[in-house]
Design an enzyme around this catalytic site. Structure first.
Site, short mmCIF file in Angstrom:
data_model
loop_
_atom_site.label_atom_id
_atom_site.label_comp_id
_atom_site.label_asym_id
_atom_site.label_seq_id
_atom_site.Cartn_x
_atom_site.Cartn_y
_atom_site.Cartn_z
N GLY A 22 3.56 -73.96 -0.56
CA GLY A 22 3.61 -75.37 -0.94
C GLY A 22 4.90 -76.06 -0.52
O GLY A 22 5.67 -75.55 0.28
N TYR A 23 5.09 -77.27 -1.07
CA TYR A 23 6.18 -78.16 -0.70
C TYR A 23 6.20 -78.31 0.83
O TYR A 23 7.16 -77.99 1.52
CB TYR A 23 7.53 -77.67 -1.24
CG TYR A 23 8.35 -78.85 -1.69
CD1 TYR A 23 8.03 -79.53 -2.86
CD2 TYR A 23 9.40 -79.33 -0.92
CE1 TYR A 23 8.74 -80.66 -3.25
CE2 TYR A 23 10.11 -80.46 -1.31
CZ TYR A 23 9.78 -81.11 -2.48
OH TYR A 23 10.48 -82.22 -2.87
N LEU A 24 5.07 -78.81 1.30
CA LEU A 24 4.74 -78.75 2.73
C LEU A 24 5.55 -79.74 3.56
O LEU A 24 5.95 -80.80 3.08
CB LEU A 24 3.24 -79.01 2.89
CG LEU A 24 2.37 -78.07 2.05
CD1 LEU A 24 0.91 -78.49 2.11
CD2 LEU A 24 2.53 -76.62 2.50
N HIS A 28 4.49 -76.82 8.45
CA HIS A 28 3.18 -76.40 7.96
C HIS A 28 2.07 -77.19 8.69
O HIS A 28 1.02 -76.65 9.02
CB HIS A 28 3.05 -76.66 6.46
CG HIS A 28 4.00 -75.84 5.63
ND1 HIS A 28 5.08 -76.39 4.99
CD2 HIS A 28 4.02 -74.52 5.34
CE1 HIS A 28 5.73 -75.45 4.33
NE2 HIS A 28 5.12 -74.30 4.53
N GLY A 138 4.40 -69.35 10.89
CA GLY A 138 5.45 -69.99 11.69
C GLY A 138 6.46 -68.97 12.18
O GLY A 138 6.84 -68.06 11.44
N GLN A 139 6.89 -69.16 13.42
CA GLN A 139 7.87 -68.23 14.01
C GLN A 139 9.24 -68.32 13.32
O GLN A 139 10.10 -67.47 13.52
CB GLN A 139 8.01 -68.53 15.51
CG GLN A 139 8.79 -67.45 16.26
CD GLN A 139 9.62 -68.03 17.37
OE1 GLN A 139 9.07 -68.46 18.37
NE2 GLN A 139 10.93 -68.05 17.19
N MET A 175 12.85 -76.68 10.13
CA MET A 175 12.23 -77.20 8.89
C MET A 175 11.96 -76.05 7.92
O MET A 175 11.51 -74.98 8.31
CB MET A 175 10.94 -77.92 9.22
CG MET A 175 11.25 -79.23 9.87
SD MET A 175 9.86 -80.33 9.80
CE MET A 175 10.52 -81.70 10.73
N SER A 176 12.27 -76.31 6.64
CA SER A 176 12.07 -75.30 5.61
C SER A 176 11.95 -76.03 4.27
O SER A 176 12.64 -77.04 4.04
CB SER A 176 13.29 -74.37 5.56
OG SER A 176 13.32 -73.67 4.34
N SER A 177 11.10 -75.50 3.38
CA SER A 177 10.98 -76.12 2.05
C SER A 177 12.31 -76.04 1.32
O SER A 177 12.61 -76.85 0.45
CB SER A 177 9.91 -75.40 1.23
OG SER A 177 8.71 -75.37 1.95
#
Ligand code: PAF
Length: 274
Positions: A22-24, A28, A138-139, A175-177
């Protein structure tokens, strides 16, 4: 969810699956887009998996906003959101775990001892529930991808693993939550992570093949930022994820780095082909 999946499969349609906590974000979304382009039906799971967090990690404060995620996924044409309760996944009496032995034992596995056991266990459970033909990761979590690919091969999961490129902010931050934890100053400081990878890639492009030398220069850059405390900077083989000491031509490697910025631990990597 299992009944829905059985019906979809029974009607001859393919299921693409994007497991998430979550917290997309746009990263994502790139997985969702890839799944939608290759499958009839796309399923996204949202489950903050407690077994992959250590006792001193950020489980309780991990960002959550189901309403926001739900509208984001519906706007982007996802067919099903699987959002289970913790008791449905880990009912009382749960006592079976999946352990990937080697790739999960170093780097992230050394710093976060229970992490990969939690990931392989939850992903196995989710695969058995959703029954996808293709699964999208995701890589950015390169070691997680290597661990899961090995697990899928070793345990004969009947699906294709699809690894999608890292999505970055315009200034290079992956990008990361977890980026929401960063203060404005830490957000700027965090750029040092992607910069250390680009610096190492440039040194390699110029001909350096000694990994220790490359690593020392990259770590020195990370240490220039007062809020940064690096956990590791390593170069690993593309296929086996083993740490290497000398680079060979015609091979592919991941430069992998993990660093705390203030209290927030971030990871990043870069793929290089020689
Ligand atoms: O990468 C993640 O978000 C998680 O590790 C995953 C694969 C959804 C398992 O909880």
């Amino acid at each position: 969810m299992q009944e829905i999946s059985n019906e979809i499969i029974g009607s001859g349609k393919s299921i693409g699956f994007v497991p998430t906590m979550g917290y997309l974000h746009e990263g994502h979304l790139s997985l969702v887009k890839a799944s939608k382009s290759e499958n009839d039906i796309t399923v996204v799971s949202i489950f903050v998996n407690p077994t992959q967090f250590g006792p001193n990690e950020d489980l309780s404060k991990y960002p959550r906003d189901f309403k926001r995620d739900e509208s984001f996924l519906l706007e982007n044409g996802v067919d099903y959101i699987f959002y289970p309760h913790i008791e449905e996944i880990y009912p009382q009496g749960f006592q079976t775990y999946v352990i990937q032995e080697q790739i999960s034992s170093f780097l992230e596995g050394a710093v976060r001892p229970v992490h990969f056991r939690g990931v392989t266990t939850i992903v196995s459970i989710l695969f058995n529930i959703v029954k996808p033909q293709r699964a999208y990761f995701g890589q950015k979590d390169a070691q997680q991808c290597a661990v899961l690919k090995r697990m899928v091969t070793d345990l004969c999961f009947d699906l294709d693993m699809k690894i999608c490129p890292i999505v970055r902010e315009s200034d290079g931050l992956a990008m990361s939550s977890r980026n929401v934890y960063l203060s404005p100053q830490e957000r700027l400081d965090a750029l040092v992570l992607s910069k250390s990878l680009s610096l190492a890639a440039r040194i390699i492009e110029k001909g350096e093949r000694d990994c220790n030398k490359i690593k020392t220069i990259a770590l020195a850059l990370l240490k220039e930022i007062p809020s940064a405390s690096p956990d590791y900077f390593e170069i690993v083989d593309f296929d086996t994820f083993e740490i290497v000491s000398t680079l060979e031509s015609k091979k592919s490697y991941f430069l992998v780095a993990a660093c705390k910025i203030g209290k927030t631990r971030l990871i990043d990597n870069q793929l290089i082909h020689l």
